[in-house]
Design an enzyme around this catalytic site. Structure first.
Site, PDB file in Angstrom:
ATOM      1  N   LEU A  94       2.427 -32.772  21.351  1.00 35.47           N
ATOM      2  CA  LEU A  94       2.586 -31.517  20.622  1.00 35.47           C
ATOM      3  C   LEU A  94       1.243 -30.909  20.242  1.00 35.47           C
ATOM      4  O   LEU A  94       1.154 -29.696  20.052  1.00 35.47           O
ATOM      5  CB  LEU A  94       3.440 -31.740  19.373  1.00 35.47           C
ATOM      6  CG  LEU A  94       4.883 -32.198  19.623  1.00 35.47           C
ATOM      7  CD1 LEU A  94       5.600 -32.437  18.302  1.00 35.47           C
ATOM      8  CD2 LEU A  94       5.633 -31.197  20.481  1.00 35.47           C
ATOM      9  N   GLU A 134       1.620 -42.536  19.583  1.00 34.70           N
ATOM     10  CA  GLU A 134       1.536 -42.096  18.186  1.00 34.70           C
ATOM     11  C   GLU A 134       0.561 -42.953  17.380  1.00 34.70           C
ATOM     12  O   GLU A 134      -0.157 -42.432  16.517  1.00 34.70           O
ATOM     13  CB  GLU A 134       2.923 -42.079  17.534  1.00 34.70           C
ATOM     14  CG  GLU A 134       3.944 -41.173  18.208  1.00 34.70           C
ATOM     15  CD  GLU A 134       3.492 -39.742  18.415  1.00 34.70           C
ATOM     16  OE1 GLU A 134       2.644 -39.243  17.647  1.00 34.70           O
ATOM     17  OE2 GLU A 134       3.981 -39.105  19.364  1.00 34.70           O
TER      18      GLU A 134
END
Length: 169
Positions: free
Chosen positions: A92, A134
């Site tokens: 993102l 992540e």
């Protein structure tokens, strides 16, 4: 709940190392809820707090097709990893760009859940890849850091152009 702004490269805040969460309380739970709202709004499968300019060790993930299997990782630690795999990853914070990144096929982690309870998790496949991606964010690392300098430069240029076009719209 609210949708938070996702930082894009080349924003240097993406390079900050996240600090451990000292106490899982109502404020941390609100951050987790806002992160899920943001991740779903942006059509992502994972989001690290660093990406929304919150520099604490918090990750939210949902790799399920129905978007109903929420995973919260607070202060995650990698305990074991094995095997080798890789898929074209997106991010993102690096919109509309993808690249093949080498990852461990399986991981075992320890973390706290949304209520502050410790747990361990063994993961493989897409979930293992997402966890590693992540967790990289929490130490200021992006998937493009695994690529050649030329590929990194091309990605930066494409994202900067995309952001300029969106700013004009």
């Amino acid at each position: 709940m609210s949708v938070l702004q996702v930082l894009h490269i080349p924003d240097e805040r993406l390079r900050k190392v996240a600090k451990p969460v000292e106490e899982v309380n109502a404020e941390i739970q609100r951050i987790v809820d806002d992160m899920f709202e943001t991740m779903y709004a942006e059509e992502g499968i994972g989001l690290a707090a660093t990406q929304v300019d919150i520099h604490q060790r918090i990750i939210v993930i949902d790799v399920s097709e129905n978007r109903d299997e929420r995973l919260v990782l607070i202060n995650p630690e990698l305990l074991e990893k094995s095997g080798e795999t890789g898929i074209e990853e997106g991010c993102l914070s690096i919109p509309e760009q993808r690249a093949l990144v080498p990852r461990a096929e399986k991981v075992k982690i320890r973390a706290l859940d949304r209520d502050g309870k410790p747990f361990e998790l063994e993961a493989d496949g897409l979930l293992a890849i997402c966890i590693q991606h992540e967790m990289d964010h929490l130490v200021g690392k992006l998937f493009m850091d695994y690529l050649s300098p030329l590929k990194q430069q091309r990605i930066r240029q494409k994202v900067e152009k995309l952001d300029r076009l969106k700013a004009r719209a």
